[in-house]
Write a protein that holds these residues in place. Structure first.
Motif, PDB file in Angstrom:
ATOM      1  N   PRO A   8       8.182 139.835  78.359  1.00 30.39           N
ATOM      2  CA  PRO A   8       9.116 140.924  78.091  1.00 30.39           C
ATOM      3  C   PRO A   8      10.521 140.554  78.569  1.00 30.39           C
ATOM      4  N   GLY A   9      11.476 140.489  77.649  1.00 31.46           N
ATOM      5  CA  GLY A   9      12.858 140.144  77.997  1.00 31.46           C
ATOM      6  C   GLY A   9      13.767 141.350  77.871  1.00 31.46           C
ATOM      7  N   SER A  10      15.052 141.154  78.163  1.00 31.81           N
ATOM      8  CA  SER A  10      15.976 142.288  78.145  1.00 31.81           C
ATOM      9  C   SER A  10      16.232 142.783  76.732  1.00 31.81           C
ATOM     10  N   THR A  11      16.055 141.877  75.728  1.00 28.52           N
ATOM     11  CA  THR A  11      16.324 142.311  74.355  1.00 28.52           C
ATOM     12  C   THR A  11      15.104 142.190  73.445  1.00 28.52           C
ATOM     13  N   GLY A  72       1.728 136.498  82.290  1.00 24.93           N
ATOM     14  CA  GLY A  72       2.951 137.235  81.988  1.00 24.93           C
ATOM     15  C   GLY A  72       4.135 136.584  82.673  1.00 24.93           C
ATOM     16  N   ARG A  73       5.316 136.899  82.145  1.00 26.15           N
ATOM     17  CA  ARG A  73       6.523 136.449  82.832  1.00 26.15           C
ATOM     18  C   ARG A  73       6.708 137.361  84.039  1.00 26.15           C
ATOM     19  N   GLY A  74       6.759 136.793  85.216  1.00 27.30           N
ATOM     20  CA  GLY A  74       6.871 137.619  86.423  1.00 27.30           C
ATOM     21  C   GLY A  74       8.285 138.098  86.636  1.00 27.30           C
ATOM     22  N   ALA A 103      16.528 145.959  88.263  1.00 28.30           N
ATOM     23  CA  ALA A 103      15.721 146.569  87.201  1.00 28.30           C
ATOM     24  C   ALA A 103      15.789 145.657  85.982  1.00 28.30           C
ATOM     25  N   HIS A 104      14.743 144.851  85.758  1.00 32.18           N
ATOM     26  CA  HIS A 104      14.736 143.933  84.612  1.00 32.18           C
ATOM     27  C   HIS A 104      13.339 143.910  83.991  1.00 32.18           C
ATOM     28  N   PRO A 105      13.233 143.907  82.655  1.00 36.33           N
ATOM     29  CA  PRO A 105      11.924 143.958  81.994  1.00 36.33           C
ATOM     30  C   PRO A 105      10.954 142.856  82.397  1.00 36.33           C
ATOM     31  N   PRO A 129       8.425 132.935  88.184  1.00 37.42           N
ATOM     32  CA  PRO A 129       9.228 134.117  87.850  1.00 37.42           C
ATOM     33  C   PRO A 129      10.714 133.884  88.144  1.00 37.42           C
ATOM     34  N   PRO A 130      11.581 134.779  87.649  1.00 41.46           N
ATOM     35  CA  PRO A 130      13.018 134.628  87.932  1.00 41.46           C
ATOM     36  C   PRO A 130      13.309 134.690  89.432  1.00 41.46           C
ATOM     37  N   ASP A 131      12.342 135.087  90.227  1.00 40.45           N
ATOM     38  CA  ASP A 131      12.543 135.237  91.672  1.00 40.45           C
ATOM     39  C   ASP A 131      12.282 133.936  92.445  1.00 40.45           C
ATOM     40  N   HIS A 152      18.605 134.941  90.924  1.00 38.36           N
ATOM     41  CA  HIS A 152      17.588 135.246  89.923  1.00 38.36           C
ATOM     42  C   HIS A 152      18.040 134.542  88.655  1.00 38.36           C
ATOM     43  N   LEU A 153      17.157 133.700  88.146  1.00 35.05           N
ATOM     44  CA  LEU A 153      17.497 132.842  87.006  1.00 35.05           C
ATOM     45  C   LEU A 153      16.307 132.770  86.060  1.00 35.05           C
ATOM     46  N   HIS A 154      16.516 132.155  84.897  1.00 34.21           N
ATOM     47  CA  HIS A 154      15.393 131.913  83.979  1.00 34.21           C
ATOM     48  C   HIS A 154      14.610 130.704  84.494  1.00 34.21           C
ATOM     49  N   ALA A 155      14.019 130.821  85.691  1.00 33.05           N
ATOM     50  CA  ALA A 155      13.396 129.661  86.355  1.00 33.05           C
ATOM     51  C   ALA A 155      12.351 128.991  85.462  1.00 33.05           C
ATOM     52  N   GLY A 184      20.952 132.822  76.767  1.00 35.24           N
ATOM     53  CA  GLY A 184      20.298 133.856  75.958  1.00 35.24           C
ATOM     54  C   GLY A 184      20.936 135.208  76.249  1.00 35.24           C
ATOM     55  N   GLY A 185      20.109 136.268  76.324  1.00 34.69           N
ATOM     56  CA  GLY A 185      20.620 137.604  76.650  1.00 34.69           C
ATOM     57  C   GLY A 185      21.364 137.577  77.978  1.00 34.69           C
ATOM     58  N   GLY A 186      20.824 136.800  78.925  1.00 30.09           N
ATOM     59  CA  GLY A 186      21.517 136.446  80.167  1.00 30.09           C
ATOM     60  C   GLY A 186      21.765 134.945  80.129  1.00 30.09           C
ATOM     61  N   VAL A 187      22.743 134.488  80.886  1.00 31.39           N
ATOM     62  CA  VAL A 187      23.059 133.048  80.872  1.00 31.39           C
ATOM     63  C   VAL A 187      22.878 132.466  82.269  1.00 31.39           C
ATOM     64  N   ASP A 202      23.489 133.878  90.335  1.00 30.31           N
ATOM     65  CA  ASP A 202      22.578 135.025  90.288  1.00 30.31           C
ATOM     66  C   ASP A 202      22.932 135.904  89.093  1.00 30.31           C
ATOM     67  N   ILE A 203      22.158 135.762  88.022  1.00 32.34           N
ATOM     68  CA  ILE A 203      22.564 136.414  86.772  1.00 32.34           C
ATOM     69  C   ILE A 203      22.152 137.874  86.673  1.00 32.34           C
ATOM     70  N   VAL A 204      21.492 138.385  87.683  1.00 24.75           N
ATOM     71  CA  VAL A 204      21.301 139.839  87.681  1.00 24.75           C
ATOM     72  C   VAL A 204      22.157 140.495  88.758  1.00 24.75           C
ATOM     73  N   GLY A 205      22.754 139.668  89.615  1.00 27.53           N
ATOM     74  CA  GLY A 205      23.590 140.209  90.689  1.00 27.53           C
ATOM     75  C   GLY A 205      25.071 140.173  90.346  1.00 27.53           C
ATOM     76  N   THR A 213      24.592 140.525  77.739  1.00 28.48           N
ATOM     77  CA  THR A 213      24.319 141.800  78.429  1.00 28.48           C
ATOM     78  C   THR A 213      24.849 141.837  79.862  1.00 28.48           C
ATOM     79  N   ARG A 214      25.703 140.871  80.238  1.00 30.44           N
ATOM     80  CA  ARG A 214      26.127 140.778  81.640  1.00 30.44           C
ATOM     81  C   ARG A 214      27.622 140.522  81.775  1.00 30.44           C
ATOM     82  N   CYS A 215      28.198 141.162  82.804  1.00 32.68           N
ATOM     83  CA  CYS A 215      29.645 141.021  82.985  1.00 32.68           C
ATOM     84  C   CYS A 215      30.031 139.661  83.563  1.00 32.68           C
TER      85      CYS A 215
HETATM   86  C1  LIG Z   1      15.769 138.317  85.606  1.00 34.72           C
HETATM   87  C2  LIG Z   1      16.377 137.026  85.056  1.00 34.72           C
HETATM   88  C3  LIG Z   1      15.821 136.671  83.700  1.00 34.72           C
HETATM   89  C4  LIG Z   1      16.675 137.215  82.600  1.00 34.72           C
HETATM   90  O1  LIG Z   1      17.833 137.511  82.791  1.00 34.72           O
HETATM   91  O2  LIG Z   1      16.117 137.315  81.371  1.00 34.72           O
HETATM   92  P1  LIG Z   1      16.826 137.896  80.031  1.00 34.72           P
HETATM   93  O3  LIG Z   1      17.829 136.914  79.578  1.00 34.72           O
HETATM   94  O4  LIG Z   1      15.672 138.083  79.108  1.00 34.72           O
HETATM   95  O5  LIG Z   1      17.474 139.194  80.388  1.00 34.72           O
END
Ligand SMILES: CCCC(=O)OP(=O)(O)O
Ligand SMILES: Nc1ncnc2c1ncn2[C@@H]1O[C@H](COP(=O)(O)OP(=O)(O)O)[C@@H](O)[C@H]1O
Length: 366
Positions: A8-11, A72-74, A103-105, A129-131, A152-155, A184-187, A202-205, A213-215
């Motif tokens: 499950p991804g953000s988009t 699953g993707r953690g 909060a990320h899918p 996982p991204p963690d 947090h990255l697309h590890a 992708g949706g995040g970089v 840190d692409i969610v921070g 989807t990120r500033c």
């Molecule tokens: C929580 C980091 C992984 C991530 O950003 O995935 P998306 O690009 O699917 O949002």
């Protein structure tokens, strides 16, 4: 041995069924941003995402007999070492609440894997996982006492891309240095030294380049003004949901954005140019982390399908090291391979503890 992989991804939600390393089916559903926005929390999306997957499997006439595991993707977890983790109550508890404060899918990955695994009486796993947190110590220190970086990255995709590229060079990942990006949706932009992801943004921070989807990184003083005027919740959403292309051009779809740019939409053109410029800057920073000893710059994620983006990053950064594009991602294969290694007994499944992977240095205590 069949393995069902759920991402499950953000988009989007991606699902694939593997038998050994053969992919029996693979589907990707792009979600309408407005539909996802109807849910109060990420965990509230669970029934909707599950129904989406069930519908896909039914459409494909998927045969799940002989299923050995669901992976699953953690996400939503506290910093942890890389590897394949058994989904257990401890892990699920943190995933449900989003213990990492994000909060990320991706945090639905373990929950969905658990639900499908229970129905089939098989084991559930998450892989890288991204963690995943392998930062070198110096990368953790900020100029604020008591505030330390983690990322947090697309590890999952970053590591798999690096492993595959190393193999293409005839060398093990553990002997190479790479700057690896998932665009992708995040970089994600990250530095890998000898098999460890020693730094990244840190692409969610709110660190790193702007993304669909990120500033991305913004001066702290400007962030403070924004928070005062619009509130903390709106600010937090900009970091991983409503910033970047969404805020500047009203879409997270780079294909739409680039089409509109070609049609003369100035906001879309500038958003596209600025994002690529910022990715190049971040790649340069990670090359410095590796002290210039870079065996390759690797570009993955959906936007790496864009010849324009790849050409521009090659122009900006090709002088550092060869730039190779791996459009899309290897996440589904990487998840299935991680579960298969455990089922085949080649690797022990790890147990998630939530214990810190790093202790702040005593010199900054107090
Ligand atoms: C929580 C980091 C992984 C991530 O950003 O995935 P998306 O690009 O699917 O949002
Ligand atoms: N050919 C293409 N050119 C430019 N952008 C593309 C192309 N194909 C996909 N994308 C963009 O890639 C992004 C999604 O990337 P993806 O890696 O699938 O996302 P996620 O990180 O959410 O899994 C979207 O913005 C999509 O428009």
């Amino acid at each position: 041995m069949k393995i069902l992989a759920i991402n499950p991804g953000s988009t989007s939600t991606k699902v694939a069924l593997f038998e050994g390393d053969v992919c029996l089916l693979s589907r990707n559903v792009a979600h309408d941003a407005a539909r996802l926005a109807e849910f109060a929390s990420v965990s509230d999306q669970l029934p909707y995402r599950k129904q989406t997957i069930e519908a896909l499997l039914a459409e494909e006439g998927a045969d799940l007999s002989g299923l050995a595991a669901v992976v699953g993707r953690g996400g939503g977890l506290l910093p942890m070492e890389g590897g394949t983790y058994e989904v257990d109550e401890r892990l699920l508890r943190d995933a449900r609440i989003g213990a990492n404060g994000v909060a990320h899918p991706a945090q639905l990955g373990s929950q969905l894997a658990d639900e499908f695994a229970r129905e089939h009486g098989v084991r559930a796993f998450v892989v890288n996982p991204p963690d995943v947190d392998e930062l070198q110590e110096v990368a953790r220190i900020t100029g604020i006492r008591g505030v330390y970086r983690n990322v947090h990255l697309h590890a999952l995709n970053l590591k798999e891309t690096a492993i595959r590229h190393a193999a293409s060079l005839g060398r093990p990942y553990e002997e190479c240095n790479f700057v690896v990006c998932h665009i992708g949706g995040g970089v994600s932009v990250s530095a890998h030294r000898k098999g460890k992801m020693v730094d990244g943004f840190d692409i969610v921070g709110g660190e790193g380049p702007m993304a669909p989807t990120r500033c991305g990184s913004v001066a702290v003083a400007d962030v403070a003004v924004y928070a005062r005027e619009r509130g903390i919740d709106a600010l937090a959403a900009l970091c991983h949901r409503s910033g970047g292309f969404v805020d500047l051009a009203g879409t997270s779809d780079a294909i739409e954005l680039t089409r509109r740019a070609e049609e003369g939409d100035e906001a879309c053109r500038l958003a596209w140019d600025a994002m690529i410029y910022q990715i190049g800057k971040c790649i340069g920073a990670m090359a410095a982390v590796l002290e210039g000893e870079v065996d390759g710059i690797l570009l993955g994620g959906g936007m790496a399908y864009s010849d324009d983006l790849v050409a521009r990053l090659r122009r900006a950064c090709g002088w550092i090291a060869p730039v190779t594009a791996y459009p899309g991602e290897f996440e589904m294969e990487a998840m299935a391979a991680g579960a298969e290694r455990v089922l085949a007994g080649r690797e022990e499944a790890r147990r998630y503890t939530g214990e810190p992977v790093w202790q702040p240095p005593a010199c900054f205590a107090g």
